[in-house]
Write a protein that holds these residues in place. Structure first.
Motif, PDB file in Angstrom:
ATOM      1  N   GLY A 208      -0.418   3.890  17.857  1.00 32.06           N
ATOM      2  CA  GLY A 208      -1.318   3.090  17.031  1.00 32.06           C
ATOM      3  C   GLY A 208      -1.814   1.859  17.759  1.00 32.06           C
ATOM      4  O   GLY A 208      -1.316   1.496  18.837  1.00 32.06           O
ATOM      5  N   ASP A 209      -2.791   1.185  17.176  1.00 32.69           N
ATOM      6  CA  ASP A 209      -3.391   0.007  17.801  1.00 32.69           C
ATOM      7  C   ASP A 209      -2.828  -1.314  17.277  1.00 32.69           C
ATOM      8  O   ASP A 209      -2.697  -2.273  18.035  1.00 32.69           O
ATOM      9  CB  ASP A 209      -4.917   0.029  17.585  1.00 32.69           C
ATOM     10  N   PHE A 210      -2.497  -1.373  15.978  1.00 30.51           N
ATOM     11  CA  PHE A 210      -2.049  -2.630  15.391  1.00 30.51           C
ATOM     12  C   PHE A 210      -0.874  -2.418  14.439  1.00 30.51           C
ATOM     13  O   PHE A 210      -0.766  -1.379  13.793  1.00 30.51           O
ATOM     14  CB  PHE A 210      -3.183  -3.305  14.605  1.00 30.51           C
ATOM     15  N   LEU A 211      -0.002  -3.436  14.364  1.00 31.05           N
ATOM     16  CA  LEU A 211       1.021  -3.526  13.335  1.00 31.05           C
ATOM     17  C   LEU A 211       0.503  -4.438  12.236  1.00 31.05           C
ATOM     18  O   LEU A 211      -0.127  -5.460  12.519  1.00 31.05           O
ATOM     19  CB  LEU A 211       2.317  -4.115  13.896  1.00 31.05           C
ATOM     20  N   LEU A 212       0.786  -4.078  10.980  1.00 29.02           N
ATOM     21  CA  LEU A 212       0.332  -4.890   9.855  1.00 29.02           C
ATOM     22  C   LEU A 212       1.497  -5.147   8.903  1.00 29.02           C
ATOM     23  O   LEU A 212       2.083  -4.209   8.361  1.00 29.02           O
ATOM     24  CB  LEU A 212      -0.811  -4.202   9.097  1.00 29.02           C
ATOM     25  N   LEU A 213       1.818  -6.413   8.710  1.00 31.07           N
ATOM     26  CA  LEU A 213       2.881  -6.826   7.794  1.00 31.07           C
ATOM     27  C   LEU A 213       2.270  -7.164   6.441  1.00 31.07           C
ATOM     28  O   LEU A 213       1.353  -7.990   6.348  1.00 31.07           O
ATOM     29  CB  LEU A 213       3.610  -8.051   8.352  1.00 31.07           C
ATOM     30  N   GLU A 214       2.772  -6.529   5.383  1.00 32.90           N
ATOM     31  CA  GLU A 214       2.245  -6.769   4.044  1.00 32.90           C
ATOM     32  C   GLU A 214       2.787  -8.087   3.496  1.00 32.90           C
ATOM     33  O   GLU A 214       3.994  -8.344   3.529  1.00 32.90           O
ATOM     34  CB  GLU A 214       2.608  -5.616   3.114  1.00 32.90           C
ATOM     35  N   VAL A 215       1.878  -8.925   2.980  1.00 34.10           N
ATOM     36  CA  VAL A 215       2.225 -10.248   2.451  1.00 34.10           C
ATOM     37  C   VAL A 215       1.605 -10.403   1.073  1.00 34.10           C
ATOM     38  O   VAL A 215       0.464  -9.989   0.839  1.00 34.10           O
ATOM     39  CB  VAL A 215       1.714 -11.367   3.384  1.00 34.10           C
ATOM     40  N   GLU A 216       2.370 -10.995   0.164  1.00 30.30           N
ATOM     41  CA  GLU A 216       1.847 -11.260  -1.179  1.00 30.30           C
ATOM     42  C   GLU A 216       1.696 -12.764  -1.389  1.00 30.30           C
ATOM     43  O   GLU A 216       2.612 -13.534  -1.090  1.00 30.30           O
ATOM     44  CB  GLU A 216       2.770 -10.681  -2.246  1.00 30.30           C
ATOM     45  N   VAL A 217       0.540 -13.166  -1.892  1.00 26.35           N
ATOM     46  CA  VAL A 217       0.330 -14.549  -2.297  1.00 26.35           C
ATOM     47  C   VAL A 217       0.214 -14.558  -3.816  1.00 26.35           C
ATOM     48  O   VAL A 217      -0.504 -13.750  -4.389  1.00 26.35           O
ATOM     49  CB  VAL A 217      -0.932 -15.154  -1.626  1.00 26.35           C
ATOM     50  N   TRP A 218       0.966 -15.464  -4.467  1.00 30.26           N
ATOM     51  CA  TRP A 218       0.914 -15.493  -5.926  1.00 30.26           C
ATOM     52  C   TRP A 218       1.109 -16.905  -6.436  1.00 30.26           C
ATOM     53  O   TRP A 218       1.570 -17.787  -5.724  1.00 30.26           O
ATOM     54  CB  TRP A 218       1.925 -14.537  -6.538  1.00 30.26           C
ATOM     55  N   ASP A 219       0.727 -17.104  -7.686  1.00 28.45           N
ATOM     56  CA  ASP A 219       0.751 -18.438  -8.289  1.00 28.45           C
ATOM     57  C   ASP A 219       1.011 -18.290  -9.780  1.00 28.45           C
ATOM     58  O   ASP A 219       0.514 -17.365 -10.416  1.00 28.45           O
ATOM     59  CB  ASP A 219      -0.602 -19.128  -8.030  1.00 28.45           C
ATOM     60  N   ASP A 220       1.812 -19.213 -10.338  1.00 22.17           N
ATOM     61  CA  ASP A 220       2.096 -19.154 -11.772  1.00 22.17           C
ATOM     62  C   ASP A 220       1.620 -20.406 -12.514  1.00 22.17           C
ATOM     63  O   ASP A 220       2.124 -20.727 -13.590  1.00 22.17           O
ATOM     64  CB  ASP A 220       3.589 -18.922 -12.032  1.00 22.17           C
ATOM     65  N   THR A 221       0.650 -21.120 -11.912  1.00 21.38           N
ATOM     66  CA  THR A 221       0.038 -22.233 -12.628  1.00 21.38           C
ATOM     67  C   THR A 221      -0.608 -21.699 -13.912  1.00 21.38           C
ATOM     68  O   THR A 221      -1.276 -20.680 -13.897  1.00 21.38           O
ATOM     69  CB  THR A 221      -1.033 -22.907 -11.755  1.00 21.38           C
ATOM     70  N   ARG A 222      -0.427 -22.380 -15.006  1.00 25.72           N
ATOM     71  CA  ARG A 222      -0.877 -21.845 -16.293  1.00 25.72           C
ATOM     72  C   ARG A 222      -2.398 -21.852 -16.448  1.00 25.72           C
ATOM     73  O   ARG A 222      -2.955 -21.026 -17.161  1.00 25.72           O
ATOM     74  CB  ARG A 222      -0.232 -22.633 -17.440  1.00 25.72           C
ATOM     75  N   ASP A 223      -3.066 -22.745 -15.792  1.00 17.54           N
ATOM     76  CA  ASP A 223      -4.519 -22.826 -15.892  1.00 17.54           C
ATOM     77  C   ASP A 223      -5.151 -21.798 -14.952  1.00 17.54           C
ATOM     78  O   ASP A 223      -4.931 -21.830 -13.740  1.00 17.54           O
ATOM     79  CB  ASP A 223      -5.004 -24.234 -15.542  1.00 17.54           C
ATOM     80  N   GLU A 224      -5.959 -20.879 -15.498  1.00 21.51           N
ATOM     81  CA  GLU A 224      -6.524 -19.785 -14.701  1.00 21.51           C
ATOM     82  C   GLU A 224      -7.427 -20.288 -13.585  1.00 21.51           C
ATOM     83  O   GLU A 224      -7.395 -19.772 -12.462  1.00 21.51           O
ATOM     84  CB  GLU A 224      -7.292 -18.815 -15.610  1.00 21.51           C
TER      85      GLU A 224
END
Length: 206
Positions: free
Chosen positions: A44-60
């Motif tokens: 293969g050409d690239f390795l890809l690490l899965e990352v999650e970004v999340w937030d629980d601030t109540r205001d959308e």
């Protein structure tokens, strides 16, 4: 460290992504047992690490502002690392994550008042596979260096995928292998049999 092998074959359908895509996700695997039929193995050409970004601030509205600013910070941090890029994956296609497209779609989290998105930290697979372990460690370390905004969290999910750039470049090699195999089968079965080929006009799949 496992070797990262892409198994390529001709598809019998377009499978949704067509010919325009230049980089696609494959599965990281080491093939120890022979497979039936014809297989073309490529690193293969690239390795890809899965990352999650999340937030629980109540205001959308604030949730979006905090997540998107954190993504901008991640892009800025990546620009300072020679071996690191950021990407998103859509329908198996790897797309660079930049300041122009960082406002990606957010999804509801598992808890109330949370939003999340997934991106990939990406690095090239080295010719010296002994260095691959160190690169995975560098990707994980990069995640901890991103400046977080508000209640945003930026976490590695630990999943590593492999991508191949322009898999269609291997089409002629696959056809040559298939042709030789088909000829051998037809010769073995005799003149009363013939090989019927379908899907050979399709793009390459992994």
């Amino acid at each position: 460290m496992k070797q990262f092998i892409a198994i390529l074959a001709l598809s019998s359908s377009l499978n949704g992504w067509g010919q325009a895509l230049e980089e696609v996700i494959v599965t990281a695997a080491r093939i120890d047992e022979p497979l039936p039929g014809v297989v073309l193995k490529k690193t293969g050409d690239f390795l890809l690490l899965e990352v999650e970004v999340w937030d629980d601030t109540r205001d959308e509205k604030r949730i979006k502002e905090e997540i998107y600013q954190t993504l901008k910070n991640a892009i800025s941090t990546a620009s300072k690392h020679r071996n690191i890029e950021l990407s998103i994956v859509e329908s198996g296609s790897v797309i660079p994550l930049t300041l122009d497209n960082h406002r990606i779609e957010l999804k509801r989290g598992s808890r109330p008042d949370t939003s999340r998105a997934k991106i990939r930290v990406k690095t090239a697979i080295p010719s010296d596979m002994n260095k691959a372990t160190k690169l995975v460690e560098e990707m994980a370390s990069f995640v901890d260096k991103v400046n977080l905004v508000g209640r945003t969290e930026f976490n590695s999910l630990g999943s590593i995928d492999v991508s191949v750039v322009n898999p269609n470049q291997y089409r002629s090699e696959i056809i040559a292998l298939f042709s030789a195999d088909a000829k051998a089968v037809a010769t073995s079965l005799g003149d009363d049999y013939k090989v019927v080929v379908e899907g050979i006009d399709r793009p390459v799949l992994y």
